[in-house]
Design an enzyme around this catalytic site. Sequence first.
Site, PDB file in Angstrom:
ATOM      1  N   LYS A 259      29.161  21.089   6.792  1.00  0.00           N
ATOM      2  CA  LYS A 259      29.125  19.678   7.186  1.00  0.00           C
ATOM      3  C   LYS A 259      29.573  18.797   6.020  1.00  0.00           C
ATOM      4  CE  LYS A 259      25.944  16.057   8.624  1.00  0.00           C
ATOM      5  NZ  LYS A 259      24.657  15.701   9.178  1.00  0.00           N
TER       6      LYS A 259
ATOM      7  N   GLU B  89      26.890  27.212  -2.366  1.00  0.00           N
ATOM      8  CA  GLU B  89      27.126  28.606  -1.948  1.00  0.00           C
ATOM      9  C   GLU B  89      28.423  28.724  -1.161  1.00  0.00           C
ATOM     10  OE1 GLU B  89      24.348  26.863  -1.605  1.00  0.00           O
ATOM     11  OE2 GLU B  89      22.559  28.106  -1.819  1.00  0.00           O
TER      12      GLU B  89
ATOM     13  N   GLY C 183      22.775  19.541  10.431  1.00  0.00           N
ATOM     14  CA  GLY C 183      23.259  20.904  10.217  1.00  0.00           C
ATOM     15  C   GLY C 183      22.609  21.910  11.162  1.00  0.00           C
ATOM     16  N   ARG C 184      21.283  21.833  11.293  1.00  0.00           N
ATOM     17  CA  ARG C 184      20.580  22.822  12.121  1.00  0.00           C
ATOM     18  C   ARG C 184      20.711  22.548  13.612  1.00  0.00           C
ATOM     19  NH1 ARG C 184      17.614  19.852   8.815  1.00  0.00           N
ATOM     20  NH2 ARG C 184      16.023  18.409   9.591  1.00  0.00           N
TER      21      ARG C 184
ATOM     22  N   GLU D 209      12.731  23.400   8.792  1.00  0.00           N
ATOM     23  CA  GLU D 209      13.480  22.387   8.044  1.00  0.00           C
ATOM     24  C   GLU D 209      13.282  21.016   8.697  1.00  0.00           C
ATOM     25  OE1 GLU D 209      17.965  22.258   7.429  1.00  0.00           O
ATOM     26  OE2 GLU D 209      17.390  23.221   5.560  1.00  0.00           O
TER      27      GLU D 209
ATOM     28  N   HIS E 145       5.652  47.993  16.156  1.00  0.00           N
ATOM     29  CA  HIS E 145       5.390  49.143  15.294  1.00  0.00           C
ATOM     30  C   HIS E 145       5.398  48.746  13.826  1.00  0.00           C
ATOM     31  CE1 HIS E 145       5.525  51.922  18.656  1.00  0.00           C
ATOM     32  NE2 HIS E 145       6.406  51.083  19.152  1.00  0.00           N
TER      33      HIS E 145
ATOM     34  N   LYS F 161      18.078  22.941  -5.613  1.00  0.00           N
ATOM     35  CA  LYS F 161      19.535  22.909  -5.814  1.00  0.00           C
ATOM     36  C   LYS F 161      19.867  22.356  -7.198  1.00  0.00           C
ATOM     37  CE  LYS F 161      20.954  21.943  -1.020  1.00  0.00           C
ATOM     38  NZ  LYS F 161      21.620  20.985  -0.145  1.00  0.00           N
TER      39      LYS F 161
HETATM   40  O1  F6P Z   1      20.430  22.517   2.009  1.00  0.00           O
HETATM   41  C1  F6P Z   1      20.072  22.518   3.354  1.00  0.00           C
HETATM   42  C2  F6P Z   1      21.253  22.242   4.206  1.00  0.00           C
HETATM   43  O2  F6P Z   1      21.696  20.949   4.017  1.00  0.00           O
HETATM   44  C3  F6P Z   1      20.988  22.497   5.675  1.00  0.00           C
HETATM   45  O3  F6P Z   1      20.346  21.452   6.294  1.00  0.00           O
HETATM   46  C4  F6P Z   1      22.353  22.757   6.184  1.00  0.00           C
HETATM   47  O4  F6P Z   1      22.354  23.357   7.443  1.00  0.00           O
HETATM   48  C5  F6P Z   1      22.892  23.648   5.096  1.00  0.00           C
HETATM   49  O5  F6P Z   1      22.334  23.119   3.909  1.00  0.00           O
HETATM   50  C6  F6P Z   1      24.387  23.719   4.984  1.00  0.00           C
HETATM   51  O6  F6P Z   1      24.965  22.458   4.784  1.00  0.00           O
HETATM   52  P1  F6P Z   1      26.510  22.231   4.936  1.00  0.00           P
HETATM   53  O7  F6P Z   1      26.888  22.500   6.357  1.00  0.00           O
HETATM   54  O8  F6P Z   1      26.747  20.811   4.542  1.00  0.00           O
HETATM   55  O9  F6P Z   1      27.219  23.189   4.019  1.00  0.00           O
END
Ligand code: F6P
Length: 547
Positions: free
Chosen positions: A208, A214, A268-269, A354, A385, A513
């Site tokens: 987003k 990452e 995002g979620r 979240e 199990h 972060k």
């Molecule tokens: O750090 C949490 C977060 O912002 C989530 O809410 C989101 O889904 C994820 O990181 C990834 O964010 P992006 O789509 O901006 O890379």
Amino acid sequence: MRQPPLTSTASFQALAQHADTAKTWQMRDLFAADPDRFERYSDEAAGLFLDYSKNRLDGRTLELLVQLARERGLEARRDAMFAGEKINNTENRAVLHTALRAPRGATLVVDGQEVNADIHAVLDRVKTFTDAVRSGEWLGHTGKPITDIVNIGIGGSDLGPKMVVLALRHYAHPRLRMHFVSNVDGHDMDAALAQVDPETTLFIVASKTFTTAETMMNAQTARAWFLQHAPEDALARHFVAVSTNTEAIKTFGIDPANMFPFWDWVGGRYSVWSAIGLPVALAVGFGYFKDFLAGAHELDEHFRTAPLEQNLPTLLALIGFWNRQFLDCASVSIAPYHQDLNRFPAYLQQLDMESNGKRVTRDGQPVDTPTCPAIWGECGTNGQHAYFQLLHQGTDVTPMDFIAALRPAHEMDNHHTALLANCFAQSEAFMKGKTAIEVRADLQAQGLAAEEIERLTPHKTFPGNRPSNTILMERLTPSTLGALIALYEHKTFVQGVIWDVNSFDQWGVELGKVLAKKIEAELAGEPAPGQHDSSTNGLIARAKAAF
Ligand code: F6P
């Protein structure tokens, strides 16, 4: 309008009083006293059937819970969300994942902009692109059709598409293999790259913000790997992006023509319904992707219009609140009795925790009750199990959500019968338990000596009275999956309204972060300011010594 503290509301106080009695109830007795309990406490909508009869509640409990929802202004808050009001008050944003699944032609203006037309313009582009890749018309730079798709994203840009692609694997294109790389741990990217061929691989960089550390590192690594095998001008055939950040995409070197946009009013979620669902549309085709959106929309309409007393997400939310607040349940376990929903518990962890893992209200006041329980789980029967022992006989009570499809997508009917039998048996066992009297009778029937019976009885007794919901669908299809996800999205929303938290921000992930950036620089050799605690300093030193 500022909400009064939750515990000060009349309905909360009435519920607290009612709970003093309800805590003494045994569900066995509730079932025995009411032969219609199942009919009374079950309902259906959008292809989903919800049995909530195996909870420690009665008509009065539900009446008070619904009263609480009204007192917290649920209907007005729900309508405000659907209308595009800026209910995400710490980021000053609307919350419009529901608009993403509204049919073409629905009108909704946000900040002077008609969003339905924008949404469907992007969906049209998703259709054109996914049709081309699936048909083999979209070719890699050496003229071969795409065989592998690698989605690079994390959190909502990974969990949703990954969960849905797995859940709908029976609808998937036979040529396209889907890979998901999320972790900054190089083992994740390494494993994916080992399986793909640069001539026939399409990378989707999904973020987003297009700033997530990452994803940016993984995207750079994928790009560098690709350029070891192909010229720079081949990038356009192999890299596309899904984001709200056009400038960052250009800087990264992805052709804006290969960018699928979405909007800041999509959390995002909550984004799998947007172009973040591109891997889903690639895997199952645009037609099924639309069915997925339509299933969610049907549930949206149910949530928007059904009376609260018969409103599935509202009921799930209120029962969850009841268990959390008055029956002291600090976690909820999700048990899909469907192997293709393997990633559903992980998806719900982000959605719920979240969203509602918060401790202050929208006005910044401390919430005066516990909020979001921990969400965890595993597919049945595997969980049985592993950790079901604790669920049956541990000291904590953990409510369960059982999820199953009545018909499988395979022809091994005996497997499906066994699966459903286990699903129903577990909820029965959690509810009924096994009393000491029943245990003794069993052991006597086996001919055990009296002393041995007394020794074993406490170990073989099950307290029961453990709450669960069961959600059934005819089959796991794009449409029922869409409805299932929307059900939990709205459940999360309703609980957020009860606690009066902002379910749509996530400031809690920021601190880690920032610290990670600092430590990354130190690990890379920059002078350590030595400002950490002795534990963190010690760990950094050990890692540096190992490099
Ligand atoms: O750090 C949490 C977060 O912002 C989530 O809410 C989101 O889904 C994820 O990181 C990834 O964010 P992006 O789509 O901006 O890379």
